[in-house]
Write an enzyme that holds these catalytic residues in place. Structure first.
Site, PDB file in Angstrom:
ATOM      1  N   CYS A  22    -101.006  32.128  29.127  1.00 58.70           N
ATOM      2  CA  CYS A  22    -100.847  31.855  27.897  1.00 58.70           C
ATOM      3  C   CYS A  22     -99.440  31.142  27.626  1.00 58.70           C
ATOM      4  O   CYS A  22     -98.481  31.600  28.056  1.00 58.70           O
ATOM      5  CB  CYS A  22    -101.127  33.100  26.905  1.00 58.70           C
ATOM      6  SG  CYS A  22    -101.135  32.389  25.190  1.00 58.70           S
ATOM      7  N   ILE A  23     -99.573  29.903  26.672  1.00 60.30           N
ATOM      8  CA  ILE A  23     -98.253  29.303  26.475  1.00 60.30           C
ATOM      9  C   ILE A  23     -98.431  28.883  24.960  1.00 60.30           C
ATOM     10  O   ILE A  23     -99.522  28.495  24.452  1.00 60.30           O
ATOM     11  CB  ILE A  23     -98.203  28.006  27.288  1.00 60.30           C
ATOM     12  CG1 ILE A  23     -96.914  27.431  26.964  1.00 60.30           C
ATOM     13  CG2 ILE A  23     -99.290  26.952  27.176  1.00 60.30           C
ATOM     14  CD1 ILE A  23     -96.432  26.155  27.946  1.00 60.30           C
ATOM     15  N   ARG A  31     -93.892  19.205  20.084  1.00 63.07           N
ATOM     16  CA  ARG A  31     -93.302  17.605  20.405  1.00 63.07           C
ATOM     17  C   ARG A  31     -91.740  17.386  20.560  1.00 63.07           C
ATOM     18  O   ARG A  31     -91.316  16.435  20.370  1.00 63.07           O
ATOM     19  CB  ARG A  31     -94.050  16.738  19.297  1.00 63.07           C
ATOM     20  CG  ARG A  31     -95.610  17.157  19.122  1.00 63.07           C
ATOM     21  CD  ARG A  31     -96.427  15.645  18.708  1.00 63.07           C
ATOM     22  NE  ARG A  31     -96.301  14.530  19.156  1.00 63.07           N
ATOM     23  CZ  ARG A  31     -96.873  14.048  20.213  1.00 63.07           C
ATOM     24  NH1 ARG A  31     -97.465  14.731  21.061  1.00 63.07           N
ATOM     25  NH2 ARG A  31     -96.477  12.803  20.665  1.00 63.07           N
ATOM     26  N   TYR A  34     -90.458  21.626  24.408  1.00 57.79           N
ATOM     27  CA  TYR A  34     -90.234  22.872  24.752  1.00 57.79           C
ATOM     28  C   TYR A  34     -91.544  23.525  25.600  1.00 57.79           C
ATOM     29  O   TYR A  34     -91.645  24.177  26.596  1.00 57.79           O
ATOM     30  CB  TYR A  34     -90.410  23.698  23.619  1.00 57.79           C
ATOM     31  CG  TYR A  34     -88.864  23.642  22.912  1.00 57.79           C
ATOM     32  CD1 TYR A  34     -87.831  23.917  23.140  1.00 57.79           C
ATOM     33  CD2 TYR A  34     -88.985  22.942  21.585  1.00 57.79           C
ATOM     34  CE1 TYR A  34     -86.477  23.644  22.832  1.00 57.79           C
ATOM     35  CE2 TYR A  34     -87.705  22.774  20.897  1.00 57.79           C
ATOM     36  CZ  TYR A  34     -86.541  23.232  21.611  1.00 57.79           C
ATOM     37  OH  TYR A  34     -85.310  22.892  20.892  1.00 57.79           O
ATOM     38  N   GLY A  35     -92.738  23.060  25.449  1.00 55.02           N
ATOM     39  CA  GLY A  35     -93.708  23.403  26.191  1.00 55.02           C
ATOM     40  C   GLY A  35     -93.656  22.904  27.403  1.00 55.02           C
ATOM     41  O   GLY A  35     -93.943  23.684  28.543  1.00 55.02           O
ATOM     42  N   GLU A  56    -103.846  29.351  34.028  1.00 51.42           N
ATOM     43  CA  GLU A  56    -105.272  29.879  33.875  1.00 51.42           C
ATOM     44  C   GLU A  56    -106.198  28.957  33.243  1.00 51.42           C
ATOM     45  O   GLU A  56    -105.804  28.366  32.324  1.00 51.42           O
ATOM     46  CB  GLU A  56    -104.948  31.207  33.023  1.00 51.42           C
ATOM     47  CG  GLU A  56    -106.203  32.148  32.791  1.00 51.42           C
ATOM     48  CD  GLU A  56    -106.046  33.403  32.257  1.00 51.42           C
ATOM     49  OE1 GLU A  56    -106.786  33.657  31.169  1.00 51.42           O
ATOM     50  OE2 GLU A  56    -105.076  34.068  32.463  1.00 51.42           O
ATOM     51  N   SER A  60    -106.947  23.906  27.219  1.00 54.34           N
ATOM     52  CA  SER A  60    -107.185  23.240  26.053  1.00 54.34           C
ATOM     53  C   SER A  60    -106.881  21.909  26.012  1.00 54.34           C
ATOM     54  O   SER A  60    -106.527  21.450  27.141  1.00 54.34           O
ATOM     55  CB  SER A  60    -106.212  23.808  24.780  1.00 54.34           C
ATOM     56  OG  SER A  60    -104.930  23.599  24.843  1.00 54.34           O
TER      57      SER A  60
END
Length: 162
Positions: A22-23, A31, A34-35, A56, A60
């Protein structure tokens, strides 16, 4: 001061080679790359563990977009620095990406062909430079040398049977 900007979770033992379960990046910090930083971090942990990983599924729409962007930039970086023949397996060992993720990303860029039962990476330095010129320059880079972490040792089967 320090602020929480996001989070990711990882399974300790994943039979499906998931290196990230999960992130999440908080809305005010989205934006800002960081992701991408957290994705990079998850792959650095996989490298330390000596295994390949993949997120996993299902991803999305935003997750797929973020991963594709990350995979694309890392693969272009690898291809730009290495001349000569590189196999998908070689790239997987260098990046800790699962081969399927490498293949689908290279296919999306038109840089791999399937011929006589195997995938062939087909790219010229000019094509790599064209792709790299379109990449964002303002990256938050993960500094591998700053990671002070040793993967947990797997329990031996003798310990588990006690």
């Amino acid at each position: 001061g320090c602020h929480v900007v996001g989070y990711f979770s990882k399974e300790k033992e994943s039979p499906d080679d998931h290196n990230l379960a999960c992130i999440m990046v908080l809305p005010p910090h989205q934006r800002k790359r960081y992701g991408r930083f957290l994705i990079s971090f998850s792959y650095e942990l996989s490298k330390r563990e000596g295994r390949v990983g993949t997120p996993e599924r299902p991803l999305s729409d935003l997750g797929l977009l973020s991963y594709r962007s990350y995979w694309k930039s890392v693969l272009l970086d690898v291809l730009s620095k290495r001349r000569g023949n590189l196999s998908v397996k070689d790239i997987s060992q260098m990046t800790a990406f699962k081969p399927d993720d490498i293949i689908t990303t290279l296919q999306s860029m038109g840089l791999i062909k399937y011929w006589k039962g195997q995938h062939l990476i087909s790219v010229s330095p000019k094509v790599i430079e064209e792709h790299l010129s379109k990449q964002a320059k303002d990256q938050i880079n993960f500094e591998e040398s700053k990671l002070n972490w040793i993967p947990p040792q797997k329990e031996s089967s003798a310990k588990k049977t006690r």
